[in-house]
Design a protein around this motif. Structure first.
Motif, PDB file in Angstrom:
ATOM      1  N   TRP A 160       0.836  -1.211   0.000  1.00  0.00           N
ATOM      2  CA  TRP A 160       0.000   0.000   0.000  1.00  0.00           C
ATOM      3  C   TRP A 160       0.867   1.256   0.000  1.00  0.00           C
ATOM      4  CZ3 TRP A 160      -0.243   3.632   4.072  1.00  0.00           C
ATOM      5  CH2 TRP A 160      -1.204   4.637   3.905  1.00  0.00           C
ATOM      6  N   ARG A 161       1.902   1.265   0.823  1.00  0.00           N
ATOM      7  CA  ARG A 161       2.762   2.451   0.906  1.00  0.00           C
ATOM      8  C   ARG A 161       3.447   2.719  -0.428  1.00  0.00           C
ATOM      9  NH1 ARG A 161       3.628   4.697   5.667  1.00  0.00           N
ATOM     10  NH2 ARG A 161       5.629   5.553   4.998  1.00  0.00           N
ATOM     11  N   LYS A 162       3.819   1.649  -1.147  1.00  0.00           N
ATOM     12  CA  LYS A 162       4.441   1.841  -2.460  1.00  0.00           C
ATOM     13  C   LYS A 162       3.418   2.388  -3.457  1.00  0.00           C
ATOM     14  CE  LYS A 162       7.537   1.736  -5.632  1.00  0.00           C
ATOM     15  NZ  LYS A 162       8.140   0.502  -6.168  1.00  0.00           N
ATOM     16  N   ASN A 163       2.199   1.856  -3.392  1.00  0.00           N
ATOM     17  CA  ASN A 163       1.155   2.288  -4.331  1.00  0.00           C
ATOM     18  C   ASN A 163       0.768   3.752  -4.152  1.00  0.00           C
ATOM     19  OD1 ASN A 163       0.810  -0.094  -5.821  1.00  0.00           O
ATOM     20  ND2 ASN A 163      -0.560  -0.976  -4.284  1.00  0.00           N
ATOM     21  N   VAL A 164       0.696   4.215  -2.892  1.00  0.00           N
ATOM     22  CA  VAL A 164       0.270   5.603  -2.646  1.00  0.00           C
ATOM     23  C   VAL A 164       1.461   6.556  -2.579  1.00  0.00           C
ATOM     24  CG1 VAL A 164      -1.806   4.858  -1.416  1.00  0.00           C
ATOM     25  CG2 VAL A 164       0.278   5.382  -0.114  1.00  0.00           C
ATOM     26  N   GLY A 165       2.685   6.005  -2.642  1.00  0.00           N
ATOM     27  CA  GLY A 165       3.869   6.867  -2.554  1.00  0.00           C
ATOM     28  C   GLY A 165       3.992   7.545  -1.203  1.00  0.00           C
ATOM     29  N   ALA A 166       3.748   6.778  -0.131  1.00  0.00           N
ATOM     30  CA  ALA A 166       3.700   7.361   1.212  1.00  0.00           C
ATOM     31  C   ALA A 166       5.002   8.046   1.599  1.00  0.00           C
ATOM     32  CB  ALA A 166       3.354   6.273   2.242  1.00  0.00           C
ATOM     33  N   ASN A 167       6.141   7.485   1.187  1.00  0.00           N
ATOM     34  CA  ASN A 167       7.431   8.059   1.591  1.00  0.00           C
ATOM     35  C   ASN A 167       7.769   9.350   0.843  1.00  0.00           C
ATOM     36  OD1 ASN A 167       8.739   6.030   3.546  1.00  0.00           O
ATOM     37  ND2 ASN A 167       8.013   4.720   1.882  1.00  0.00           N
ATOM     38  N   ASP A 168       7.014   9.645  -0.196  1.00  0.00           N
ATOM     39  CA  ASP A 168       7.243  10.881  -0.953  1.00  0.00           C
ATOM     40  C   ASP A 168       6.303  12.005  -0.526  1.00  0.00           C
ATOM     41  OD1 ASP A 168       9.229   9.626  -2.494  1.00  0.00           O
ATOM     42  OD2 ASP A 168       7.710   8.745  -3.809  1.00  0.00           O
ATOM     43  N   ILE A 169       5.440  11.714   0.455  1.00  0.00           N
ATOM     44  CA  ILE A 169       4.495  12.724   0.932  1.00  0.00           C
ATOM     45  C   ILE A 169       5.163  13.566   2.015  1.00  0.00           C
ATOM     46  CG2 ILE A 169       2.304  13.095   2.122  1.00  0.00           C
ATOM     47  CD1 ILE A 169       1.241  10.571   0.812  1.00  0.00           C
ATOM     48  N   ASN A 170       5.298  14.856   1.770  1.00  0.00           N
ATOM     49  CA  ASN A 170       5.910  15.767   2.737  1.00  0.00           C
ATOM     50  C   ASN A 170       5.333  17.170   2.529  1.00  0.00           C
ATOM     51  OD1 ASN A 170       7.461  17.043   0.561  1.00  0.00           O
ATOM     52  ND2 ASN A 170       8.731  15.185   0.622  1.00  0.00           N
ATOM     53  N   GLU A 171       5.915  18.151   3.218  1.00  0.00           N
ATOM     54  CA  GLU A 171       5.390  19.519   3.138  1.00  0.00           C
ATOM     55  C   GLU A 171       5.430  20.091   1.726  1.00  0.00           C
ATOM     56  OE1 GLU A 171       7.593  18.563   5.438  1.00  0.00           O
ATOM     57  OE2 GLU A 171       6.957  19.232   7.432  1.00  0.00           O
ATOM     58  N   ASN A 172       6.307  19.538   0.883  1.00  0.00           N
ATOM     59  CA  ASN A 172       6.440  20.047  -0.482  1.00  0.00           C
ATOM     60  C   ASN A 172       5.469  19.402  -1.466  1.00  0.00           C
ATOM     61  OD1 ASN A 172       8.650  21.724   0.249  1.00  0.00           O
ATOM     62  ND2 ASN A 172      10.018  19.952   0.142  1.00  0.00           N
ATOM     63  N   THR A 173       4.826  18.315  -1.052  1.00  0.00           N
ATOM     64  CA  THR A 173       3.955  17.587  -1.981  1.00  0.00           C
ATOM     65  C   THR A 173       2.488  17.588  -1.550  1.00  0.00           C
ATOM     66  OG1 THR A 173       4.409  15.474  -0.857  1.00  0.00           O
ATOM     67  CG2 THR A 173       5.848  16.076  -2.696  1.00  0.00           C
ATOM     68  N   ILE A 174       2.162  18.265  -0.446  1.00  0.00           N
ATOM     69  CA  ILE A 174       0.763  18.335  -0.010  1.00  0.00           C
ATOM     70  C   ILE A 174       0.248  19.761  -0.149  1.00  0.00           C
ATOM     71  CG2 ILE A 174       0.913  16.390   1.590  1.00  0.00           C
ATOM     72  CD1 ILE A 174       1.310  18.341   3.864  1.00  0.00           C
ATOM     73  N   ARG A 175      -1.058  19.912  -0.132  1.00  0.00           N
ATOM     74  CA  ARG A 175      -1.683  21.232  -0.227  1.00  0.00           C
ATOM     75  C   ARG A 175      -1.592  21.920   1.137  1.00  0.00           C
ATOM     76  NH1 ARG A 175      -5.676  22.139  -4.311  1.00  0.00           N
ATOM     77  NH2 ARG A 175      -5.999  24.087  -3.169  1.00  0.00           N
ATOM     78  N   LEU A 176      -0.597  22.790   1.290  1.00  0.00           N
ATOM     79  CA  LEU A 176      -0.411  23.473   2.562  1.00  0.00           C
ATOM     80  C   LEU A 176      -1.580  24.404   2.889  1.00  0.00           C
ATOM     81  CD1 LEU A 176       3.409  24.337   2.759  1.00  0.00           C
ATOM     82  CD2 LEU A 176       2.125  22.649   4.067  1.00  0.00           C
ATOM     83  N   ASP A 177      -2.265  24.902   1.845  1.00  0.00           N
ATOM     84  CA  ASP A 177      -3.425  25.745   2.122  1.00  0.00           C
ATOM     85  C   ASP A 177      -4.532  24.921   2.791  1.00  0.00           C
ATOM     86  OD1 ASP A 177      -3.577  24.347  -0.312  1.00  0.00           O
ATOM     87  OD2 ASP A 177      -5.150  25.659  -1.062  1.00  0.00           O
ATOM     88  N   TYR A 178      -4.642  23.642   2.406  1.00  0.00           N
ATOM     89  CA  TYR A 178      -5.591  22.758   3.078  1.00  0.00           C
ATOM     90  C   TYR A 178      -5.156  22.523   4.526  1.00  0.00           C
ATOM     91  CZ  TYR A 178      -7.930  21.305  -1.299  1.00  0.00           C
ATOM     92  OH  TYR A 178      -8.650  21.252  -2.469  1.00  0.00           O
ATOM     93  N   VAL A 179      -3.848  22.268   4.693  1.00  0.00           N
ATOM     94  CA  VAL A 179      -3.316  21.975   6.028  1.00  0.00           C
ATOM     95  C   VAL A 179      -3.567  23.151   6.970  1.00  0.00           C
ATOM     96  CG1 VAL A 179      -1.225  21.485   7.366  1.00  0.00           C
ATOM     97  CG2 VAL A 179      -1.550  20.418   5.127  1.00  0.00           C
ATOM     98  N   LYS A 180      -3.343  24.361   6.480  1.00  0.00           N
ATOM     99  CA  LYS A 180      -3.461  25.557   7.322  1.00  0.00           C
ATOM    100  C   LYS A 180      -4.903  25.905   7.661  1.00  0.00           C
ATOM    101  CE  LYS A 180       0.943  27.420   5.712  1.00  0.00           C
ATOM    102  NZ  LYS A 180       1.663  28.450   4.925  1.00  0.00           N
ATOM    103  N   ASP A 181      -5.852  25.234   6.993  1.00  0.00           N
ATOM    104  CA  ASP A 181      -7.258  25.418   7.368  1.00  0.00           C
ATOM    105  C   ASP A 181      -7.556  24.783   8.725  1.00  0.00           C
ATOM    106  OD1 ASP A 181      -7.902  26.869   5.145  1.00  0.00           O
ATOM    107  OD2 ASP A 181      -8.686  25.167   4.001  1.00  0.00           O
TER     108      ASP A 181
END
Length: 457
Positions: free
Chosen positions: A64-85
């Protein structure tokens, strides 16, 4: 009983058979989990000591982690505007010392945001907390205050359940549901059907009055009636913390005078608080010694703060200094009602012992899991014996009966208020139906009269 080596051997045997493509080779960081005995033991506990099931779960997690690319998910690859909500954020701890991952439900409206981006943010928080807490359990805190039907997103809740059920083993302590509106009661009954029986047992429905049963006031936000005036602000993860080995969390498996290198405190006794009766007062005590090279601040929590008087419940210790803690059972509580309670001692390093309360509060608020040591203590109470040596069961005292009646009365009043609201809702629904029927009839009658008029013309 399954062992980490047994699970690892089953996994490696399957690995030799080859990995399907997709997903292809597992990520190197995930393969490191296979070598981590603590992580494997979490899976074994999650799978109730079934070695084959544990090996299969380990395989499924890495796939599952390989399929979703879990190790590549970080502050640079997520929607920070969503996070800051501030839909999701970690803050505070429950009575067992588990970090709260808060879902501020009123900040999320179903369908307004890209669900795939929301899922990536959830994985980001789960992975980050797992690293910072060194794999210790968390509690999901659903803040339902001020929510309506538009804030209830079943897809989001199902995704959270799937992650905890299949991909983050032995990670859940409680599911805390705070101030759930009565209009969402039916929806959460559906949620219960999605959960395993053990997860249902972990659910806690609380109000502002009962929150202290699972979250101490010092750990609760002011909007919940607590003392923490924190306002969410996103702070990027400090990945350099991974380079420093986390302090070991003791579960008191050693002797009274034992002390593991790297631990801040030594507790004596270090596993069980023995309570004794003296002049109708039941009390116990233990001693805390600072074994660290720096000063430390400590706090003591219990699963039932209303049952005990703890002196002191917090304090500071210079290197090598000791403090005796006295615990007295409050009057009105019987041994059979408190014998299963637990105590948690938490400690954190501080620069000096004479910090102000505000400075101490800031140290604790800014501390993360890798900086906090935790020590758990069980309770052992005196047994009353009859003349022939048989155990006597304590009869409920008048105060205990009064407490039970007060609780029953409170539950009755809450239920009665909900019924009254339901009656009002039913009345309004019926009234709107009658109005709709009357309007429909008048429109129909007017249309017929207009038709007859046209025919006469």
């Amino acid at each position: 009983m399954a062992t980490a080596n047994e699970v690892r051997s089953l996994f490696e045997a399957r690995l030799k058979e080859g990995i399907p493509n997709p997903p292809g080779s597992f990520h190197p960081l995930d393969l490191e989990k296979v070598k981590d005995e603590k992580y494997i033991n979490r899976i074994i506990a999650h799978c109730e000591n079934d070695a084959q099931q544990s090996a299969d779960m380990l395989w499924d997690i890495l796939t599952w982690r390989k399929n979703v690319g879990a190790n590549d998910i970080n502050e640079n690859t997520i929607r920070l505007d969503y996070v800051k909500d501030g839909i999701f954020f970690p803050r505070g701890r429950d009575v067992d010392g588990s970090l709260l991952l808060i879902l501020k439900s009123k900040n999320h409206v179903k369908g307004q945001k890209d669900m795939d981006e929301i899922k990536k943010i959830i994985i980001y928080w789960f992975d980050r907390i797992e690293r910072e807490e060194n794999g210790r359990k968390i509690s999901l805190f659903f803040d339902m205050d001020g929510c309506g039907l538009s804030n209830m997103d079943m897809e989001l809740i199902k995704y959270l359940i799937t992650l905890l059920k299949c991909y983050y083993p032995y990670f859940l302590n409680y599911i805390i549901i705070y101030q759930m509106p009565w209009v969402l009661t039916a929806a959460f009954k559906v949620v219960k059907t999605l959960l395993p029986a053990k997860a249902v047992e972990k659910m806690r429905n609380v109000t502002k009055d009962t929150l202290k049963e699972v979250v101490a006031p010092e750990q609760a936000l002011t909007c919940w009636g607590g003392k923490d005036d924190y306002t969410f602000q996103f702070v990027p993860e400090n990945r350099s913390l991974e380079l420093t080995p986390p302090k070991k969390v003791t579960f008191a498996e050693q002797g009274d005078n034992a002390h593991s290198p790297g631990e801040m405190l030594r507790l004596n006794p270090n596993d069980i608080i023995v309570f004794k009766t003296d002049n109708d007062e039941v009390s116990g005590q233990f001693t805390i010694t600072n074994m660290d090279e720096s000063a430390v601040s400590f706090k003591i929590r219990t699963t039932s703060p209303e049952k005990f008087r703890v002196r002191p419940s917090s304090g500071t210790l210079a290197p090598g200094a000791s403090q005796t803690v006295l615990i007295v059972v409050q009057s009105g509580f019987q041994m059979r009602t408190v014998s299963k309670d637990r105590f948690l001692v938490m400690s954190v390093q501080i620069p000096k012992t004479d910090l102000s309360q505000k400075e101490l509060s800031e140290v604790w608020q800014n501390s993360c899991g890798s900086k906090v040591d935790e020590y758990r203590l069980k309770c052992q109470f005196p047994e009353k014996e009859s003349r022939n040596g048989n155990l006597l069961e304590s009869k409920p005292e008048k105060s205990e009966i009064n407490n039970a009646l007060s609780s029953l009365q409170l539950n009755y009043e809450i239920l009665n208020k909900q019924i009254q609201k339901l009656k009002v809702f039913q009345f309004l629904t019926m009234l709107m139906t009658i109005i709709a029927v009357v309007l429909g009839f008048l429109i129909y009658k007017n249309a017929n009269e207009s038709g007859n008029y046209c025919e006469r013309i």
